[in-house]
Structures are given as C-alpha cells and as structure tokens.
Motif scaffolding. Structure first.
Motif, PDB file in Angstrom:
ATOM      1  N   UNK A 181      20.431  97.023  21.464  1.00 42.87           N
ATOM      2  CA  UNK A 181      21.753  97.099  20.845  1.00 42.87           C
ATOM      3  C   UNK A 181      22.320  98.514  20.929  1.00 42.87           C
ATOM      4  N   UNK A 182      21.475  99.505  20.698  1.00 47.65           N
ATOM      5  CA  UNK A 182      21.940 100.889  20.796  1.00 47.65           C
ATOM      6  C   UNK A 182      22.347 101.235  22.220  1.00 47.65           C
ATOM      7  N   UNK A 183      21.596 100.743  23.193  1.00 57.69           N
ATOM      8  CA  UNK A 183      21.932 101.005  24.592  1.00 57.69           C
ATOM      9  C   UNK A 183      23.206 100.275  25.005  1.00 57.69           C
ATOM     10  N   UNK A 184      23.414  99.075  24.440  1.00 59.62           N
ATOM     11  CA  UNK A 184      24.675  98.366  24.695  1.00 59.62           C
ATOM     12  C   UNK A 184      25.855  99.193  24.210  1.00 59.62           C
ATOM     13  N   UNK A 203      18.077  98.569  33.414  1.00 60.24           N
ATOM     14  CA  UNK A 203      16.901  99.436  33.312  1.00 60.24           C
ATOM     15  C   UNK A 203      15.976  99.232  34.512  1.00 60.24           C
ATOM     16  N   UNK A 204      15.785  98.005  34.919  1.00 56.98           N
ATOM     17  CA  UNK A 204      14.945  97.727  36.092  1.00 56.98           C
ATOM     18  C   UNK A 204      15.522  98.378  37.344  1.00 56.98           C
ATOM     19  N   UNK A 205      16.836  98.275  37.482  1.00 55.01           N
ATOM     20  CA  UNK A 205      17.499  98.905  38.622  1.00 55.01           C
ATOM     21  C   UNK A 205      17.359 100.431  38.544  1.00 55.01           C
ATOM     22  N   UNK A 206      17.500 100.989  37.351  1.00 49.90           N
ATOM     23  CA  UNK A 206      17.369 102.426  37.150  1.00 49.90           C
ATOM     24  C   UNK A 206      15.967 102.891  37.521  1.00 49.90           C
ATOM     25  N   UNK A 207      14.958 102.178  37.058  1.00 50.43           N
ATOM     26  CA  UNK A 207      13.580 102.538  37.401  1.00 50.43           C
ATOM     27  C   UNK A 207      13.357 102.497  38.917  1.00 50.43           C
ATOM     28  N   UNK A 208      13.884 101.463  39.545  1.00 48.96           N
ATOM     29  CA  UNK A 208      13.711 101.316  40.995  1.00 48.96           C
ATOM     30  C   UNK A 208      14.309 102.501  41.741  1.00 48.96           C
ATOM     31  N   UNK A 209      15.478 102.948  41.294  1.00 47.40           N
ATOM     32  CA  UNK A 209      16.112 104.086  41.949  1.00 47.40           C
ATOM     33  C   UNK A 209      15.319 105.368  41.717  1.00 47.40           C
ATOM     34  N   UNK A 210      14.814 105.568  40.501  1.00 49.07           N
ATOM     35  CA  UNK A 210      14.024 106.768  40.232  1.00 49.07           C
ATOM     36  C   UNK A 210      12.742 106.776  41.056  1.00 49.07           C
ATOM     37  N   UNK A 219       8.609 107.513  33.415  1.00 48.18           N
ATOM     38  CA  UNK A 219       9.115 108.163  32.198  1.00 48.18           C
ATOM     39  C   UNK A 219       9.810 107.187  31.253  1.00 48.18           C
ATOM     40  N   UNK A 220      10.307 106.062  31.776  1.00 44.14           N
ATOM     41  CA  UNK A 220      10.990 105.088  30.916  1.00 44.14           C
ATOM     42  C   UNK A 220       9.993 104.001  30.528  1.00 44.14           C
ATOM     43  N   UNK A 221       9.705 103.941  29.254  1.00 47.16           N
ATOM     44  CA  UNK A 221       8.704 102.994  28.741  1.00 47.16           C
ATOM     45  C   UNK A 221       9.380 101.820  28.043  1.00 47.16           C
ATOM     46  N   UNK A 222       8.885 100.619  28.310  1.00 46.99           N
ATOM     47  CA  UNK A 222       9.369  99.425  27.617  1.00 46.99           C
ATOM     48  C   UNK A 222       8.511  99.161  26.397  1.00 46.99           C
ATOM     49  N   UNK A 223       9.148  98.971  25.266  1.00 47.33           N
ATOM     50  CA  UNK A 223       8.442  98.545  24.059  1.00 47.33           C
ATOM     51  C   UNK A 223       8.911  97.119  23.781  1.00 47.33           C
ATOM     52  N   UNK A 224       8.090  96.168  24.158  1.00 42.64           N
ATOM     53  CA  UNK A 224       8.493  94.765  24.155  1.00 42.64           C
ATOM     54  C   UNK A 224       8.933  94.315  22.765  1.00 42.64           C
ATOM     55  N   UNK A 225      10.101  93.694  22.727  1.00 39.92           N
ATOM     56  CA  UNK A 225      10.664  93.225  21.477  1.00 39.92           C
ATOM     57  C   UNK A 225      11.365  94.297  20.678  1.00 39.92           C
ATOM     58  N   UNK A 226      11.309  95.554  21.163  1.00 43.81           N
ATOM     59  CA  UNK A 226      11.920  96.665  20.414  1.00 43.81           C
ATOM     60  C   UNK A 226      13.015  97.337  21.232  1.00 43.81           C
ATOM     61  N   UNK A 227      12.652  97.843  22.406  1.00 47.60           N
ATOM     62  CA  UNK A 227      13.626  98.531  23.237  1.00 47.60           C
ATOM     63  C   UNK A 227      12.947  99.410  24.275  1.00 47.60           C
ATOM     64  N   UNK A 228      13.504 100.606  24.468  1.00 45.36           N
ATOM     65  CA  UNK A 228      12.996 101.524  25.491  1.00 45.36           C
ATOM     66  C   UNK A 228      12.947 102.944  24.934  1.00 45.36           C
TER      67      UNK A 228
END
Length: 233
Positions: A181-184, A203-210, A219-228
């Motif tokens: 929600x915060x990222x939206x 986010x998936x596209x961003x990771x792929x580009x990095x 560097x970008x970690x997924x916290x399942x059910x919470x966010x990033x």
C-alpha cells in the motif's frame, strides 16, 4: 499539449477514446496495429502510448519490447477483461500500468494524467531541492532523480518512471519495510487504484534490470504477506 499514441485494432475504441482525449486537451495519434505505430515512433516518439495487447501484424507485447530498447516513455496496456496473464506479463516487460476492457474512459484519462505528471516531474528543468531530488548513494547504488539516472557498481541501469520511484522509496530507508500500500502511494496518485499484483510485477521487473548490472544483486528483499525492504550491501 501532450501527444498520446493510441494503438488498437478496434476502430470504435480508436474513435471514441481519441475524441475523449482530445476533449481533455491532448493531441492524439491513432494506429490500427503495432507495426504501423512502430514505423511512426521510429520517426518521432509521442509523450506516452496506450497499447492494446492483441493486434494483427505486431501485438502490443512485441511493440512494447521494441519500444523499451529505445525509450522509457510511459506506456499503458489495454487488456482483456479476464486475461491476468497478459497484465502480469505486460508489467514485467516494462509497461507502467494497465486498464481492463471494457473500461471507463474517465479512468483511462486519470491514469494517463497521473503517468504524465510523474514523467514531467522528472523532465522538469526547475525542481525543488528536497530529499527526493538529491543524489542518493546507498552502498553500490547511486540514484540521481534530476537526471533520472541509476547506477549499480558503476553500471548504468535504465528504469521506467514507476521502477525508479519504487527503488527510490525503498532505498531511502534501508532496512525499513515498505508495504505494498505504501509503495502504491509512491507510484500512483491517490485517485488511481492498482492491486498488489501490479506492485509485485514492477518489483520483479526492477530486480531483473538490476541483475543485468550485477547477477548477484539481492538488495531488494521480499517479506511475504508484508511488503519489501532495501538492504544496503
């Protein structure tokens, strides 16, 4: 006056949507298929494009892929009502947003205005000196908002406006979790609703580009059910 390219093989949509956009003050160019649009774009790019996915000769996915080789201009996809695969694939390929058919033309206008406002903020010559506009360095990451440039370990990474805003929001506070929600809120105006899947796809596209700059990027970690969250390396 912003120039919008509308690409769809449905002539009724081309006629009705172009009339609405012109009434809202936009300059509109219409194309019946992806190849026709690409030929025109090779001569001069519009300010943004609204693309149908399923078209003859060259579909929207193929057109987007070719566009992303030369420009990061905002792109909105028009997708079928129940075709979630197309929506997710389009976002992963670099679309900024999507609108489902049949759609409210008012909603489409709002999405277009939101994306153009973000693009204009990056392109503007005069920008206030704030935390959001200063060059930011986080370990191997360097972001310059005024130049819309990103580098990782000295390698340039080309991002869309949406991807840039999401990375900036995460990297500004390393170690802190950002909910979807915060990222939206960061990536879209308040009046524009998107679902969780949209943020996940960006986010998936961003990771792929990095990872094109560094296959070991994590560097970008997924916290399942919470966010990033962004973990400074």
């Amino acid at each position: 006056m912003s120039k919008i390219a509308l690409v769809d093989d449905d002539r009724n949509i081309l006629t009705s949507v172009s009339m609405t956009l012109e009434a809202e003050g936009f300059e509109v160019e219409t194309y019946n298929d992806g190849q026709q649009a690409l030929d025109a774009f090779n001569k001069k790019l519009p300010d943004m494009a609204v693309l149908d996915i399923k078209m003859p000769r060259m579909d929207g996915m193929d057109l987007l892929q070719r566009l992303r080789q030369k420009t990061q201009m905002p792109v909105i996809f028009l997708t079928s009502k129940d075709d979630e695969i197309d929506e997710v694939l389009g976002l992963r390929m670099g679309a900024d947003d999507y609108v489902k058919k049949p759609f409210s033309q008012r909603l489409l206008v709002e999405r277009i205005r939101a994306l153009l406002r973000r693009q204009e903020a990056f392109d503007g010559d005069i920008v206030a000196d704030t935390e959001e506009t200063k060059v930011m360095t986080r370990g191997d990451l360097v972001m310059d908002p005024l130049r819309h440039s990103v580098s990782w370990k000295g390698n340039d990474v080309t991002l869309t406006v949406t991807e840039f805003l999401l990375l900036q929001a995460l990297a500004q506070r390393p170690g802190f979790v950002k909910s979807r929600d915060q990222l939206m809120d960061v990536a879209y105006d308040d009046q524009v609703y998107v679902d969780d899947r949209t943020i996940d796809s960006h986010i998936k596209r961003l990771r792929k580009k990095m990872r094109t700059a560094d296959p070991e990027f994590s560097a970008i970690e997924t916290l399942y059910g919470i966010g990033y969250r962004y973990n400074e390396e």
